[in-house]
Design a protein around this motif. Structure first.
Motif, short mmCIF file in Angstrom:
data_model
loop_
_atom_site.label_atom_id
_atom_site.label_comp_id
_atom_site.label_asym_id
_atom_site.label_seq_id
_atom_site.Cartn_x
_atom_site.Cartn_y
_atom_site.Cartn_z
N LEU A 1 5.95 0.54 8.53
CA LEU A 1 6.21 -0.90 8.48
C LEU A 1 7.13 -1.36 7.35
O LEU A 1 7.97 -2.24 7.57
CB LEU A 1 4.88 -1.66 8.40
CG LEU A 1 4.09 -1.77 9.71
CD1 LEU A 1 2.77 -2.47 9.46
CD2 LEU A 1 4.91 -2.52 10.77
N PRO A 2 7.02 -0.84 6.13
CA PRO A 2 7.90 -1.34 5.07
C PRO A 2 9.38 -1.20 5.38
O PRO A 2 10.20 -1.94 4.82
CB PRO A 2 7.51 -0.48 3.86
CG PRO A 2 6.10 -0.05 4.14
CD PRO A 2 6.05 0.14 5.62
N GLN A 3 9.74 -0.30 6.26
CA GLN A 3 11.15 -0.09 6.60
C GLN A 3 11.59 -0.91 7.80
O GLN A 3 12.75 -0.82 8.22
CB GLN A 3 11.39 1.40 6.87
CG GLN A 3 11.03 2.30 5.69
CD GLN A 3 11.22 3.76 6.02
OE1 GLN A 3 12.34 4.22 6.23
NE2 GLN A 3 10.11 4.51 6.04
N VAL A 4 10.66 -1.69 8.37
CA VAL A 4 11.00 -2.50 9.55
C VAL A 4 10.51 -3.93 9.31
O VAL A 4 9.52 -4.38 9.90
CB VAL A 4 10.35 -1.92 10.83
CG1 VAL A 4 11.02 -2.52 12.07
CG2 VAL A 4 10.46 -0.41 10.88
N PRO A 5 11.20 -4.69 8.45
CA PRO A 5 10.71 -6.02 8.07
C PRO A 5 10.73 -7.03 9.21
O PRO A 5 10.09 -8.09 9.10
CB PRO A 5 11.69 -6.43 6.96
CG PRO A 5 12.92 -5.60 7.19
CD PRO A 5 12.42 -4.30 7.73
#
Length: 543
Positions: free
Chosen positions: A118-122
Motif C-alpha cells: 500500500l505505501p507505494q500505491v497512494p
C-alpha cells in the motif's frame, strides 16, 4: 434494464429469492441473502465516494464474501478487479498501480502482503477488511481499514441504485506466466454474451432476452456446481455467474485440496465440478482411489484454461465410468471459444479439439480466415463479441485485437497466441501456444503435445515442457518434472515418448523438482521453469 451482471443477477433474485445460491466454509446463503449483503456493501462503497468507473480491487480467495464484493461493485457501476493472491509484494504493487485501484476489499489473511504494497500505491484511499476462513488470527489490522461486518451493518439492504449500461466495463487481469499481467477490458454485455450464457455455448446464437436465464431457471429444478479454480480467473467467475443467473447453487472451497474436494462432493452432492486441467485433475483422480467418497451425484467434470491430458481423462473414466468430461477452449481475451467432449481412449495431440462454433476461426499470418476442409494450420481467433483491448496498453492491444478477413469483408477479432488447425467439419484442434513453440534443428515442437505424452507415463506426476539452449540444434526439448516416487525410469520414459512422438520431439534433458509451479488457475509457470533450468544442471540427458 441493461445486459449487466448486476441487472441479470437481480432478475434471478426476483424470480427465485429463496433458492440456495452459495455454499462455502460451512455457510449457506440464499439468493435473497446474497443480494442483501451485496446491496449493503454497494451502499457502503457509494457512501465512501465510489461509483461509475471506480476501480475496486478484490484481493480475496474463494468465499461468499468474494462474490458479495464483485456484485457490490457491479451494482454501483464500478469496475471489480480480482487480484491474484499469490503475487509477491512487487507484483501486487505493479497490479494495484497499473489497474488504477481506488479501493481494496481484502481477506484478513492477506493483510501483511497488502500492508507491504500500500505505501507505494497512494491512489488506494479506502480499505475493507473481510473475515477470513484461512486467517491465523495474528494478521495485522491495517490503519484506516473498515471492518466488513461494520460496513454491512451500517448500510441499507435495499437496491436504490442508478440505472446501469451494457457499456459498463469489467477488467480482468490475466497473464503473468511469461510476462507482466495485463488488464483485459470487456463491455459487460459482451462478456455476458460469450462467457455467462448470453450466447448458446454450442451454436453461438444469442438468447432471446434478458429474462430468459432466470425464467428458465425458475421453471426447472436447481442443480449444484462445485467450482474449484480461484475466482481471480474467468474459469471460476464466469461459471459462477452462469449458475447464478439461472437459479443454480455454487459450492466453493477457499483452498484447493483434492481429498477435501471429494468430502465436499459427498456432503453437498454437486451435479457438476469445474476444474482447470491436469493441475487439479491428476491429484483429484488419485485422491479418489480408495477414498470411499459418495460420488453418485457427480455427472459432469468440466475443464478449461489449462491442458487436460488424455491420460488423466481416462483415469477419471476408470474411476467414474458414467462421467461426462468436457474440455473448453477460451481465454481472458477471447471468452468461450468452443467445447469438446472426451471419450475413453481418445487420442489427444496437443490441446483439445472443439466442435464447430460460429465465432471460433483459424487465421493465417495475413489475418485471413481459413475455410473448413482446407486442413490449414494457423492462429486461433475469435470473432463476434470481443474485448475493447488491454487497459492502458495500446501497443499490446494492437498486437492481438485486429481486423480479419473472410468472404470479402473484414471484422474485428482477437487473434490469440495459440496455434490451431481447422478440420474438415469446421471443428478446431488446438496445437499449442505459439510463444511456447520449440524450434529444434529447424523443426517446430509444440510444448503441450510433448507435455501430454510425458505426463501419461506412470513415473511422472507433473511436468512442464520448455526449450533450452543447445549448441547443435539451437534448442532442445526439456522437461521440468515432479516424479511420482523416487527417481523415475528415464529409459522407460524415453521409450514411451518415442512410441507416440517423432524423434525430434523427444525430450532430451530432464530436471527433477519437488513441486512443479503453476499459477492459481493451473497454467504452467514457464518463467519459473526456464529460471530453474538456467540455474541447475539437468538430472538426466539423452544425447
Amino acid at each position: 434494464m441493461a445486459y449487466t451482471f448486476a441487472d441479470l443477477f437481480e432478475h434471478s433474485v426476483d424470480a427465485m429469492p429463496d433458492r440456495l445460491a452459495l455454499i462455502a466454509s460451512g455457510e449457506e446463503v440464499t439468493y435473497r441473502e446474497l443480494e442483501e449483503r451485496a446491496n449493503r456493501l454497494a451502499h457502503h462503497l457509494e457512501t465512501a465516494g465510489f461509483g461509475a468507473g471506480s476501480h475496486i480491487g478484490i484481493h480475496m480467495h474463494n468465499s461468499i464474501e468474494t462474490m458479495v464484493a464483485v456484485l457490490a461493485a457491479f451494482k454501483i457501476r464500478a469496475v471489480p478487479l480480482t487480484v491474484n493472491y499469490r503475487y509477491t509484494t512487487d507484483e501486487l504493487v505493479y497490479l494495484y498501480d497499473n489497474a488504477d485501484l481506488d479501493a481494496l476489499v481484502f481477506h484478513r489473511g492477506f493483510a501483511e502482503r497488502v500492508a507491504e504494497a500500500l505505501p507505494q500505491v497512494p491512489r488506494i484511499r479506502h480499505l475493507v477488511d473481510v473475515p477470513d476462513a484461512l486467517a491465523t488470527g495474528t494478521e495485522p489490522s491495517l490503519p484506516g481499514s473498515v471492518r466488513y461486518q461494520d460496513a454491512l451493518a451500517a448500510a441499507s439492504p435495499e437496491r436504490g441504485f442508478a440505472e446501469r449500461s451494457g457499456d459498463d466495463v469489467y477488467i480482468l487481469y490475466t497473464g503473468g506466466t511469461t510476462g507482466r499481467p495485463k488488464g483485459v477490458v470487456w463491455r459487460q454485455e459482451d462478456m455476458w454474451r460469450v462467457l455467462a450464457g448470453g450466447l448458446d455455448f454450442f451454436t453461438g446464437e444469442p438468447i432471446a432476452d434478458e429474462y430468459q436465464q432466470s425464467r428458465t431457471g425458475a421453471a426447472g429444478e436447481p442443480m449444484r456446481m462445485l467450482i474449484l479454480p480461484p475466482l481471480i480467473h474467468t474459469s471460476a467467475l464466469m461459471p459462477t455467474f452462469t449458475a447464478l443467473l439461472a437459479g443454480n447453487a455454487v459450492i466453493y472451497d477457499p483452498r484447493f485440496d483434492a481429498a477435501r474436494t471429494w468430502e465436499l462432493v459427498g456432503r453437498h452432492r454437486p451435479t457438476a465440478m469445474v476444474i482447470t486441467g491436469d493441475a487439479m485433475g491428476r491429484p483429484l483422480v488419485e485422491a479418489l482411489r480408495g477414498a470411499g467418497a459418495d460420488t453418485s451425484s457427480l455427472a459432469v467434470v468440466a475443464s478449461g484454461a489449462a491442458l487436460f491430458s488424455g491420460s488423466v481423462k481416462d483415469a477419471f473414466f476408470e474411476a467414474l465410468p458414467n462421467l461426462m468430461i468436457s474440455d473448453s477452449v477460451g481465454s481472458s481475451e477471447t471468452g468461450f471459444g468452443g467445447i469438446g467432449f472426451a471419450t475413453k481412449g481418445l487420442e489427444q495431440h496437443g490441446g483439445p479439439k472443439v466442435g464447430s462454433h460460429r465465432h471460433t476461426v483459424v487465421v493465417d499470418d495475413e489475418n485471413r480466415v481459413q475455410a473448413p476442409g482446407s486442413g490449414a494450420e494457423g492462429w486461433l481467433a475469435k470473432i463476434g463479441p470481443v474485448p475493447l483491448g488491454y487497459y492502458n496498453d495500446p501497443v499490446k492491444s494492437a498486437e492481438i485485437f485486429r481486423e480479419v478477413f473472410a468472404d470479402g469483408r473484414s471484422q474485428r477479432a482477437v487473434v490469440t497466441g495459440d496455434r490451431a488447425r481447422i478440420e474438415d467439419d469446421g471443428s478446431v484442434t488446438l496445437l499449442g501456444r505459439g510463444n511456447m513453440v520449440i524450434n529444434t534443428g529447424g523443426e517446430k515442437v509444440f510444448a503441450e503435445e510433448v507435455e501430454a505424452v510425458v505426463k501419461a507415463h506412470s513415473d511422472v506426476y507433473d511436468a512442464i515442457v520448455i526449450g533450452v539452449p543447445d549448441e547443435r540444434w539451437g534448442n532442445r526439448v526439456a522437461v521440468v518434472m515432479r516424479a511420482r516416487d523416487g527417481l523415475p525410469d528415464f529409459e522407460s520414459i524415453e521409450k514411451h515418448a518415442r512410441s507416440q512422438l517423432a524423434g525430434y520431439k523427444i525430450p532430451r534433458s530432464f530436471w527433477i523438482v519437488p513441486e512443479v509451479e503453476r499459477t492459481p488457475s493451473g497454467k504452467p509457470e514457464y518463467r519459473w521453469a526456464k529460471d530453474h533450468t538456467a540455474a541447475h544442471a539437468p538430472d538426466h540427458r539423452i544425447d
